[in-house]
Design an enzyme around this catalytic site. Structure first.
Site, short mmCIF file in Angstrom:
data_model
loop_
_atom_site.label_atom_id
_atom_site.label_comp_id
_atom_site.label_asym_id
_atom_site.label_seq_id
_atom_site.Cartn_x
_atom_site.Cartn_y
_atom_site.Cartn_z
N LYS A 113 0.86 -1.19 0.00
CA LYS A 113 0.00 0.00 0.00
C LYS A 113 0.89 1.22 0.00
CE LYS A 113 -4.52 0.60 0.09
NZ LYS A 113 -5.53 -0.35 -0.42
P1 NAD Z 1 -12.59 7.48 -3.02
O1 NAD Z 1 -11.59 8.52 -2.70
O2 NAD Z 1 -12.99 7.29 -4.44
O3 NAD Z 1 -13.91 7.71 -2.16
C1 NAD Z 1 -13.90 7.85 -0.78
C2 NAD Z 1 -15.28 8.37 -0.36
O4 NAD Z 1 -15.34 8.39 1.06
C3 NAD Z 1 -15.55 9.79 -0.84
O5 NAD Z 1 -16.90 9.92 -1.19
C4 NAD Z 1 -15.25 10.62 0.40
O6 NAD Z 1 -15.95 11.86 0.42
C5 NAD Z 1 -15.77 9.69 1.47
N1 NAD Z 1 -15.24 9.98 2.80
C6 NAD Z 1 -14.00 10.36 3.15
N2 NAD Z 1 -13.95 10.57 4.48
C7 NAD Z 1 -15.16 10.28 4.96
C8 NAD Z 1 -15.74 10.31 6.25
N3 NAD Z 1 -15.02 10.64 7.31
N4 NAD Z 1 -17.05 9.95 6.38
C9 NAD Z 1 -17.77 9.60 5.29
N5 NAD Z 1 -17.28 9.56 4.06
C10 NAD Z 1 -16.01 9.91 3.90
O7 NAD Z 1 -12.00 6.12 -2.42
P2 NAD Z 1 -12.40 4.63 -2.81
O8 NAD Z 1 -11.40 4.16 -3.81
O9 NAD Z 1 -13.84 4.55 -3.09
O10 NAD Z 1 -12.05 3.85 -1.46
C11 NAD Z 1 -13.00 3.74 -0.40
C12 NAD Z 1 -12.63 2.55 0.49
O11 NAD Z 1 -12.60 1.36 -0.29
C13 NAD Z 1 -11.25 2.63 1.16
O12 NAD Z 1 -11.33 1.98 2.40
C14 NAD Z 1 -10.37 1.83 0.21
O13 NAD Z 1 -9.23 1.35 0.83
C15 NAD Z 1 -11.34 0.72 -0.15
N6 NAD Z 1 -11.03 0.01 -1.39
C16 NAD Z 1 -10.89 0.67 -2.57
C17 NAD Z 1 -10.65 -0.06 -3.73
C18 NAD Z 1 -10.56 0.60 -5.07
O14 NAD Z 1 -10.50 -0.13 -6.07
N7 NAD Z 1 -10.59 1.90 -5.19
C19 NAD Z 1 -10.50 -1.45 -3.67
C20 NAD Z 1 -10.67 -2.09 -2.44
C21 NAD Z 1 -10.94 -1.36 -1.32
#
Ligand code: NAD
Length: 424
Positions: A113
């Site tokens: 990561k």
């Molecule tokens: P992103 O940046 O696209 O979206 C994150 C979202 O969370 C945004 O809408 C943001 O406004 C919101 N957010 C941030 N802080 C917040 C809070 N305190 N309360 C509520 N909402 C909040 O990120 P993402 O890629 O969608 O990732 C989200 C989660 O999924 C993370 O835990 C990441 O590790 C996990 N994840 C992502 C992927 C991927 O392919 N992108 C894969 C597996 C897991």
């Protein structure tokens, strides 16, 4: 019982949480002392300073990290997070979970990561580009298609992956698409990668609802986080026929018991950047969203939002962990004691992202590209097999679903280390 050693380098709430999960799983499978710490702790990390010229001519130095947890089973794989609360310990915990996830679903990868302490919402496009390129420049000797392959995570996206791929390619002197995944299609990105994580979360939620005999038409869903994972989860579940009654982002949430039009919300966010003032329902806080009465609660934002403080007040039937580490260990215990909520643990639930990242990497290495249907069919097949193996492990040892998933992932990494032996 295992010894509790917490590395001072990574020490933080979230790293301790990941370590305790590991210890519990290692105890459950009687992992030998000789293999424990080798399997548990990150292999190596790099911390970098990233000086960036700002719009006003001043210079800001950002701090960035990359943690490679396990390199025994292939190149390491994992996203890069741009967020103001990033810490080395958080990155290490996320890298650890990537190891168990890739291993659980049978990918030839270790876990990694990356992260940069910054608020991307406060940076101009040019500043974001400089920061992304500078980060990759510092990582050039630490990553690579056969060493470590980054991808998007919170605060990063296709555009940032494109800048990073371009920076790396310029450095090595030829196009090297396979150095990152989650790229735009024009640069060798895979069909279906953008929606893969959320599509996988929704697919698994649907499968578990079938097991619970809850029809999609009677399913209500609350999604925390409306970024890549949350919005695609909401979209896919609404297409399956579920009613999405709440969504949120860092500015707060929207609640509408009649159902939110997800396409409308997506369009709104495309132009407004956040859900603030979206008129699809009434305003609700992120905390209240978690406690709504609904069938599926999908935390898709950050870690440690379901805690022992609110776990007793949850009113959902199924938690689909789109985010990594959204449920603390103490909350897990409360939920287990309650016995009325099923959890699809993160390492299984959000594995669709890394699965399609793997497909993207394969396509880049072979220069042979697949259709979206091929990608989705292979993705759902892998998710079905991973779900079946978790359920078999759960039944066989009477484990919780999280323990079943973690023990499978950890055992395979430990087996690989055992088979490779220890270099003298
Ligand atoms: P992103 O940046 O696209 O979206 C994150 C979202 O969370 C945004 O809408 C943001 O406004 C919101 N957010 C941030 N802080 C917040 C809070 N305190 N309360 C509520 N909402 C909040 O990120 P993402 O890629 O969608 O990732 C989200 C989660 O999924 C993370 O835990 C990441 O590790 C996990 N994840 C992502 C992927 C991927 O392919 N992108 C894969 C597996 C897991």
């Amino acid at each position: 019982m295992s010894k509790v050693i917490v590395s001072s380098l990574y020490d933080s709430d979230v790293f301790r949480m990941a370590c305790r999960q590991f210890d519990k799983a290692a105890d459950a499978i009687n992992l030998s002392e000789a293999l424990r710490d080798r399997t548990k702790y990150p292999r190596r990390c790099l911390a970098v300073s990233l000086p960036i010229k700002r719009r006003d001519g001043s210079i800001t130095v950002f701090e960035g990290y990359r943690v490679q947890h396990n390199l025994s089973t292939g190149p390491s794989k994992g996203g890069i997070r741009f967020h103001q609360n990033v810490t080395l310990g958080e990155v290490a915990a996320l890298a650890m979970w990537m190891s168990w996830k890739t291993s659980l679903v049978g990918l030839p990868y270790g876990g990694a990561k990356g992260g940069v302490i910054c608020d991307p919402n406060q940076l101009t496009d040019a500043e974001l580009e400089h920061l992304s390129r500078r980060y990759m420049q510092e990582m050039v000797n630490f990553v690579g298609p056969h060493v470590d392959v980054p991808a998007p995570d919170v605060g990063t996206n296709e555009k940032i992956m494109a800048w990073m791929m371009d920076t790396y390619s310029n450095h090595v002197g030829h196009v090297e698409s396979a150095v990152v995944t989650g790229k735009p299609i024009a640069l060798g990105g895979s069909q279906g990668r953008r929606e893969a994580t959320g599509a996988g979360v929704a697919y698994l939620a649907k499968k578990y609802l079938e097991d619970l005999k809850v029809p999609m038409g009677k399913t209500t869903v609350a999604v925390q986080g409306f970024g890549n994972v949350g919005s695609e989860t909401a979209l896919a579940l609404s297409r399956y026929g579920a009613r999405i009654i709440a969504i949120s982002d860092y500015t707060g949430g929207i609640y509408n018991p009649k159902g939110i039009d997800i396409n409308k919300a997506l369009n709104y966010v495309r132009y407004q950047k956040t859900l603030r003032d979206f008129d699809g329902g009434e305003a609700i806080s992120n905390e209240a969203l978690l406690e709504l009465k609904c069938t599926v609660l999908a935390p898709c934002a950050l870690e440690r939002v379901i805690t022992d403080k609110n776990a007793g007040r949850l009113k959902c039937r199924l938690i689909a962990e789109g985010a990594n580490g959204p449920t603390t260990n103490a909350a897990d215990r409360v939920i287990e004691e309650r016995g009325d909520i099923e959890i699809i643990p993160d390492v299984l639930c959000n594995s669709g992202g890394v699965i399609v990242s793997y497909f993207e990497w394969l396509q880049n290495l072979s220069n042979y590209y697949w259709t979206r249907d091929e990608v989705m069919e292979k993705l759902f097949g892998m998710l079905d097999r991973a779900k079946d193996s978790v359920e078999a492990q759960k039944r066989k040892f009477k484990f919780s679903r999280r323990l079943a998933a973690l023990t499978l992932g950890i055992q395979r990494v430990a087996d690989a280390k055992q088979s490779r032996g220890l270099f003298p």
